[in-house]
Design a protein around this motif. Sequence first.
Motif, PDB file in Angstrom:
ATOM      1  N   ASP A 288      16.438  39.880  -5.562  1.00 39.32           N
ATOM      2  CA  ASP A 288      15.267  40.012  -6.430  1.00 39.32           C
ATOM      3  C   ASP A 288      14.246  38.955  -6.029  1.00 39.32           C
ATOM      4  O   ASP A 288      14.212  37.838  -6.565  1.00 39.32           O
ATOM      5  CB  ASP A 288      15.675  39.836  -7.895  1.00 39.32           C
ATOM      6  N   ALA A 289      13.399  39.312  -5.081  1.00 38.49           N
ATOM      7  CA  ALA A 289      12.435  38.356  -4.530  1.00 38.49           C
ATOM      8  C   ALA A 289      11.418  37.914  -5.575  1.00 38.49           C
ATOM      9  O   ALA A 289      10.994  36.750  -5.586  1.00 38.49           O
ATOM     10  CB  ALA A 289      11.722  38.972  -3.332  1.00 38.49           C
ATOM     11  N   ALA A 290      11.003  38.817  -6.451  1.00 41.21           N
ATOM     12  CA  ALA A 290       9.982  38.482  -7.452  1.00 41.21           C
ATOM     13  C   ALA A 290      10.491  37.394  -8.399  1.00 41.21           C
ATOM     14  O   ALA A 290       9.789  36.407  -8.663  1.00 41.21           O
ATOM     15  CB  ALA A 290       9.587  39.729  -8.232  1.00 41.21           C
ATOM     16  N   ILE A 291      11.699  37.561  -8.912  1.00 42.35           N
ATOM     17  CA  ILE A 291      12.244  36.560  -9.827  1.00 42.35           C
ATOM     18  C   ILE A 291      12.594  35.287  -9.069  1.00 42.35           C
ATOM     19  O   ILE A 291      12.371  34.178  -9.574  1.00 42.35           O
ATOM     20  CB  ILE A 291      13.461  37.115 -10.590  1.00 42.35           C
ATOM     21  N   ALA A 292      13.108  35.420  -7.854  1.00 40.98           N
ATOM     22  CA  ALA A 292      13.413  34.232  -7.048  1.00 40.98           C
ATOM     23  C   ALA A 292      12.145  33.415  -6.810  1.00 40.98           C
ATOM     24  O   ALA A 292      12.154  32.181  -6.904  1.00 40.98           O
ATOM     25  CB  ALA A 292      14.037  34.646  -5.717  1.00 40.98           C
TER      26      ALA A 292
END
Length: 343
Positions: A288-292
């Motif tokens: 989950d790149a957005a949350i990371a």
Amino acid sequence: MSSGGYKKDESLEENRTDSGIESYRSLVKSDEPRESSGDFSAPRDKFSGGDERLDSAYGSSSITSLTEIVEECRISSSTEQAQISELSEQEENLLTTITEDGDTILHLAIIHEEEAIAQELIEIFPKDVLDIQNNLYQSPLHLATYLNLTEVVKGLLKKGASLELQDQDGNTALHMACQHGQTECATEMTSEVSLSKLAPVLETQNWRGLTCLHLAALNRQHQIMCLLMKKGADLNIQEGTSGKTALHLAVELHDITSVKHLLSKGANVDAAMFNGCTALHLAVGRQDAAIAHLLCQSGADTMLRNMEDETALDLADGNDDILALFPFDDIQISGRSVVGVKF
């Protein structure tokens, strides 16, 4: 209400509030408890909610007949004894009986969603009766919350009904509101109760180790989460099985809205589970790149290691969007990070 074969835990049974009806019986003219003269019928499965059974051992005719009885029981504190003494033996028995499933007449009025009758009974009964728990350890407040009877919840709270009672799953009424999204009921419980009485409820874990905030996060109840945070819920309290905070749970659900709420209110971005994993470990592991990215913007430590000696970078699994979040200043070519560079 039917117990559905539920075997009571002995430690719970010792703490069960099941004698409050005696304080009401002391108000009526008979000194000897009598067997119920109500018209009972077979249990009916009017409601079913997972582990919460909401069925009644009272026939609907018994509930209907309550209207006239309750009208006669409208009492003031100054004339309480005199008016109750005028009740017939049948009326006394109906108001003071506990069914084989542990329900008082108040439980049953709520189950049948007879709100007017429930409100009258709340006025009549002393506080101890309002906190009686049935065989599933559900208080009237539990049932009113489950059925989203906001005005009944308000009436119970105004009369002093306890928020701390736990049902057979360890849930308080507020836990139930968080789990089922009963926002109005949750609002009543967090606004009409003093912070000193609310604080221990916010810290209470059910038998799965979950607090109200955990349940709100698990069920994406954003408005309720905000209510709990406003009232001082511990954002970093760990659930009892794996040590996850509400932030960990929100990340697992890919719920970026909850993640933003929690971080904006000061949740510890580097809080670790029992196995050492932070929210960033979970976000990267789930690709989950957005949350990371959001966690990194909030200051997440990219070098923390879990019990497997892994950093979040070790879990990136070649995802370029994730890898771009982990530049190393000491490994550069012509001033550019080697991360993501193709040779």
